[in-house]
Write an enzyme that holds these catalytic residues in place. Structure first.
Site, short mmCIF file in Angstrom:
data_model
loop_
_atom_site.label_atom_id
_atom_site.label_comp_id
_atom_site.label_asym_id
_atom_site.label_seq_id
_atom_site.Cartn_x
_atom_site.Cartn_y
_atom_site.Cartn_z
N GLU A 117 1.00 -1.30 0.13
CA GLU A 117 -0.09 -0.22 -0.04
C GLU A 117 0.93 1.19 -0.02
O GLU A 117 1.98 1.26 0.49
CB GLU A 117 -0.84 0.10 1.33
CG GLU A 117 -0.02 0.43 2.68
CD GLU A 117 -0.70 -0.29 3.78
OE1 GLU A 117 -0.69 -1.48 3.83
OE2 GLU A 117 -1.10 0.66 4.80
N LYS A 119 2.74 4.52 0.89
CA LYS A 119 3.12 5.18 2.30
C LYS A 119 2.84 6.58 2.17
O LYS A 119 3.64 7.49 1.40
CB LYS A 119 4.86 4.87 2.36
CG LYS A 119 5.38 5.47 3.67
CD LYS A 119 6.96 4.74 3.86
CE LYS A 119 7.41 5.17 5.13
NZ LYS A 119 7.55 6.71 5.47
N ASP A 121 2.83 10.47 3.01
CA ASP A 121 3.90 11.41 3.65
C ASP A 121 3.25 12.55 4.44
O ASP A 121 2.97 13.50 3.99
CB ASP A 121 4.57 12.09 2.44
CG ASP A 121 5.96 12.55 2.90
OD1 ASP A 121 6.23 12.44 4.04
OD2 ASP A 121 6.40 13.33 2.30
N TYR A 229 -4.34 2.68 8.74
CA TYR A 229 -3.56 1.44 8.05
C TYR A 229 -3.17 0.40 9.24
O TYR A 229 -2.82 -0.60 8.80
CB TYR A 229 -2.48 2.15 7.22
CG TYR A 229 -1.59 3.03 7.82
CD1 TYR A 229 -0.84 2.76 9.10
CD2 TYR A 229 -1.37 4.31 7.44
CE1 TYR A 229 0.11 3.40 9.59
CE2 TYR A 229 -0.53 5.17 8.01
CZ TYR A 229 0.20 4.90 9.06
OH TYR A 229 1.20 5.68 9.48
N LYS A 317 11.19 2.76 -0.70
CA LYS A 317 11.12 4.15 -0.89
C LYS A 317 11.03 4.45 -2.34
O LYS A 317 11.86 3.86 -3.32
CB LYS A 317 12.15 4.75 -0.37
CG LYS A 317 12.47 4.57 1.37
CD LYS A 317 10.99 5.18 2.12
CE LYS A 317 10.81 6.53 2.25
NZ LYS A 317 11.97 6.99 3.42
N CYS A 408 40.68 22.72 13.57
CA CYS A 408 39.23 23.03 13.59
C CYS A 408 39.09 24.28 13.24
O CYS A 408 39.52 25.20 13.93
CB CYS A 408 38.92 22.64 15.23
SG CYS A 408 37.05 23.10 15.61
N CYS A 411 37.96 26.07 16.90
CA CYS A 411 38.59 26.39 17.98
C CYS A 411 40.18 26.27 17.61
O CYS A 411 41.09 26.28 18.61
CB CYS A 411 38.25 25.37 19.30
SG CYS A 411 38.76 23.73 18.81
N CYS A 432 37.60 17.08 15.60
CA CYS A 432 38.42 18.11 16.42
C CYS A 432 38.67 17.38 17.82
O CYS A 432 37.86 16.90 18.31
CB CYS A 432 37.33 19.34 16.75
SG CYS A 432 38.02 20.40 18.02
N CYS A 438 36.19 22.83 22.84
CA CYS A 438 35.65 23.29 21.61
C CYS A 438 34.23 23.89 21.84
O CYS A 438 33.36 23.12 21.77
CB CYS A 438 35.83 22.36 20.43
SG CYS A 438 35.06 22.92 18.83
S1 IVH Z 1 2.52 0.94 9.15
C1 IVH Z 1 4.53 -0.90 12.82
N1 IVH Z 1 1.49 1.83 6.82
O1 IVH Z 1 5.56 5.75 8.02
C2 IVH Z 1 4.49 0.03 11.66
N2 IVH Z 1 3.23 3.28 8.12
O2 IVH Z 1 8.44 5.40 8.38
C3 IVH Z 1 3.59 0.73 11.61
N3 IVH Z 1 3.39 5.39 7.30
O3 IVH Z 1 5.70 6.19 11.25
C4 IVH Z 1 3.68 1.63 10.31
N4 IVH Z 1 2.04 5.25 5.50
O4 IVH Z 1 3.78 7.33 10.07
C5 IVH Z 1 2.63 2.21 7.84
N5 IVH Z 1 0.63 2.85 4.74
C6 IVH Z 1 1.41 3.10 6.06
C7 IVH Z 1 2.05 4.18 6.17
C8 IVH Z 1 2.96 4.16 7.26
C9 IVH Z 1 2.84 6.02 6.17
C10 IVH Z 1 4.32 6.03 8.35
C11 IVH Z 1 4.14 6.02 9.43
C12 IVH Z 1 5.21 5.43 10.06
C13 IVH Z 1 6.08 5.89 9.11
C14 IVH Z 1 7.57 4.85 9.03
#
Ligand code: IVH
Length: 686
Positions: A117, A119, A121, A229, A317, A408, A411, A432, A438
């Site tokens: 799914e 991720k 942002d 999620y 990513k 450095c 300092c 340093c 420092c």
């Molecule tokens: S699962 C135990 N699913 O990504 C893990 N996280 O980099 C639970 N995030 O802190 C996270 N979309 O804020 C999960 N579909 C998704 C997500 C997601 C965004 C974020 C979440 C997490 C961060 C980790």
């Protein structure tokens, strides 16, 4: 002054204070310094005292105390909010799937399902329902304790106040991401510009700023949305698979992501990644990758967690965004541990919606590898929150080669390189050698000390620490705790940026951190390799600060019992123990520690108690295990409070021996250690 003039002045003061309050509390963007603000309030009060009959109905003095504290309550997450490990390539995804199967002791060809799914942002939030009613909402915070933003979260249209449908557990904590769509972000920024205010950098910052409003009415006016999620605490298990759980969230009234799919292996998973990548631009909200999760919840349970991330999930990513710009100059920054990091100052450029004006060059080797010089045109990339990197020189600008300093820049002490104990080779990082003498290291150390993961002192940030340091008022952590006593001289309330209120607030914030956990004190010292994880291990090992302090003199002796004991702590490595010893070999650091401890009430570490039959026992696994991988057996034993050791000794309580056990089994039998088969072990811990 005539009464008429007084009236006008009071009207003016009421207006000014109200406007300043609005800017401060609603926009996180104060127009006045605290001193200026306090002066206005003082003048208003003085005039009102002299002319009580002229006090206005809307006088700011009537709203005293209405000045919100700027602080939310805290909510402890009963199940920690974790982060995710990252995958950057298709191979990483293949490795992830293989790793999961290996941990579960399943043959490679076993069919296993994974969800995939987007991720999102945004920022994560936890919503707690009891009896189907929303009772609290929290931010992630440091993963263990978040901020109580219940009122704010309940203003979101797609956060149900009451769950729909049926079958939800009595206690259900739904977790997900709060975000703002592209279209609404653009509208928000247009409104900011129209009101003469500064624009938000990106939708995530706008979402975070909007959620953390003191006044929930403001949050309500912002276009925040929520995708569910995952979950935290639940009173009863409510699903067998990840997919089923998320679908139930949908039935119960949450928005769930329509791009979530279920796949049976890495090939399909990365195909879905490509599909989402192509769809990315049209989704209407920011995403920065694809999250894969093991679908079966019983398997998730077996897989468990390593430090801060689950073994059963990974974030794949998206590639970083790139742009081309020119290097104006190369500066050296001195960090908390003395490391000299070259930083390229860039002609500002927008990369993926964020203006970038600095990029790290890491170290001298990197400068040489890239062949960069001041004036060069370079390609840069930015991935998520990571500091932008320079990829290559696009066009030479004719500048001189960069000379890495041998002293450095702050300092002037000579710089040196660490020698890698294993390889005997010089590290590429130059440091340093002046330690806390420092100024750059001292200031960075102090900034780290007060920062959120450390002492977390409200109102004490980079700017304030720099000012205190420059004036010689805070040169060591302990000095922070004597500021109040010295305030007759310091007169903080008269400083630019401080007023009576904020000075008083700062002293209160400092005092509130005098009673503090052992683990936090240790991690705040900024010792190399002694971060959150290792500080926790060390504090749990010693339990009390006094016991820890008592062994410090022994650390210098590598053969001492103290060192042997620390090395025996599961998870604590040689690097951490050596770093601890090195740090305390310095008298200045010891003094720093004792001065600080004298100001504090350091709480004993909470050692997780377990009534499991193997809690506190030492276990050794040998031979071939058939039901579990060695890693899983070890993780399970540790989660039950047992210590897992690699070798049999007088301290061993159990030897779990599978087929093919050899010398360890003999040794255990000779030493009278209890020997168990894998099944007997399972029966014991069941
Ligand atoms: S699962 C135990 N699913 O990504 C893990 N996280 O980099 C639970 N995030 O802190 C996270 N979309 O804020 C999960 N579909 C998704 C997500 C997601 C965004 C974020 C979440 C997490 C961060 C980790």
């Amino acid at each position: 002054m005539t009464e008429d003039a007084i009236k006008k002045r009071l009207a003016f003061l009421a207006r000014e204070i109200k406007a300043a309050d609005a800017l401060y509390y609603q926009d996180d963007n104060p127009a006045l310094t605290d001193a200026e603000y306090d002066a206005l309030r003082r003048e208003n009060l003085a005039l009102e005292k002299e002319y009580p009959h002229l006090i206005r109905k809307d006088s700011p003095s009537k709203s005293v105390g209405a000045k919100p504290t700027g602080k939310f309550g805290k909510i402890k997450h009963s199940v920690p909010m974790l982060s995710l490990d990252n995958a950057f390539s298709d191979e990483d995804v293949v490795d992830f799937v293989a790793r999961v199967k290996r941990f579960l002791n399943l043959p490679d060809e076993t069919e296993m399902f994974f969800t995939a799914e987007p991720k999102i942002d945004g920022l994560s939030a936890a919503l707690r329902y009891e009896g189907g009613k929303l009772v609290s909402g929290a931010t992630r915070g440091d993963g263990r304790v978040g901020e109580d933003v219940t009122a704010n979260l309940s203003t979101l249209d797609n956060v149900p106040k009451t769950l729909s449908g049926e079958g939800w557990p009595e206690v259900l904590e739904v977790r997900g991401e709060v975000y703002i769509s592209h279209a609404e972000f653009a509208e928000m920024n247009a409104a900011q510009v129209a009101a003469g205010k500064s624009e938000y950098k990106n939708p995530r910052n706008a979402a975070a700023g909007s959620l953390r409003q003191i006044d929930p009415n403001i949050t309500a006016s912002r276009p925040l949305k929520f995708f569910a999620y995952t979950w935290g605490e639940v009173s009863v298990p409510f699903a067998e698979t990840q997919m089923e759980a998320v679908k139930l969230f949908g039935d119960w009234g949450f928005s769930i992501n329509p791009q979530m799919r279920k796949h049976d292996g890495p090939k399909e998973m990365v195909e879905h990644y490509q599909t989402i990548l192509l769809a990315r631009a049209g989704l209407g909200y920011d995403i920065d990758g694809v999250v894969y999760k093991v679908d079966s919840l019983p398997l998730q349970e077996r897989l468990g967690f390593v430090s801060r991330a689950p073994r059963w999930a990974i974030a794949h990513k998206f590639p970083a965004e790139k742009a081309i710009t020119t290097i104006e100059s190369i500066d050296i920054q001195v960090g908390r541990t003395g490391s000299l990091t070259p930083v390229a100052r860039l002609v500002p450029i927008t990369v993926g919606g964020v203006v970038v004006s600095n990029a790290t060059l890491h170290n001298a080797d990197e400068i040489e590898r890239l062949g960069v010089k001041e004036g060069d045109m370079v390609e840069i990339q930015r991935a998520g929150d990571v500091i932008p990197q320079i990829l290559r020189v696009v066009e030479i600008g004719g500048g001189q080669p960069f000379k890495f300093p041998t002293n450095c820049p702050v300092c002037d002490a000579p710089v040196s390189a660490d020698i890698d104990e294993k390889t005997g080779r010089q590290d590429v990082v130059r440091r340093c050698t002046n330690g806390l003498f420092c100024p750059a290291q001292a200031v960075q150390g102090l900034i780290y000390f007060v920062s959120r993961p450390s002492f977390d002192i409200d109102g004490l940030g980079e700017k304030q620490i720099e000012a205190f340091y420059e004036k010689g008022l805070v040169t060591s952590p302990a000095d922070i705790f004597t500021l109040r006593d010295r305030n007759a001289e310091i007169k903080l309330e008269t400083w630019e940026g401080f007023g009576e209120t904020s000075a008083a607030k700062l002293f209160t914030a400092i005092d509130s951190r005098r009673t503090i956990e052992f683990e936090r004190v240790l991690r705040s010292l900024g010792i190399r390799h002694i971060g959150q994880g290792n500080s926790r291990l060390i504090s749990r090992y010693f339990v009390s600060w006094e016991r820890f302090r008592a062994v410090i003199p022994e650390l210098e002796n590598g053969e001492s019992q103290a060192v042997a004991g620390l090395l025996n702590v599961d998870g604590l490595g040689q690097a951490a123990v050596s770093a601890l010893a090195d740090f305390f070999a310095s008298d200045a650091n010891l003094k720093l520690l004792d001065d600080l401890a004298a100001q504090l009430n350091i709480l004993d570490a909470e050692v997780p108690t377990s009534d499991s039959p193997v809690s506190g026992k030492t276990v050794v696994f040998t031979g071939k295990l058939e039901r579990f991988s060695r890693d899983e057996a070890k993780a399970r034993a540790q989660s039950l409070g047992a210590k897992v050791s690699g070798s049999v000794s007088g301290k061993t309580d159990y030897l779990v021996a599978g087929p093919g056990a050899g010398s360890k089994l003999k040794k255990a039998e000779a030493a009278g250690v209890k020997v168990l088969t894998e099944d007997e072990w399972l029966a014991l811990i069941a």
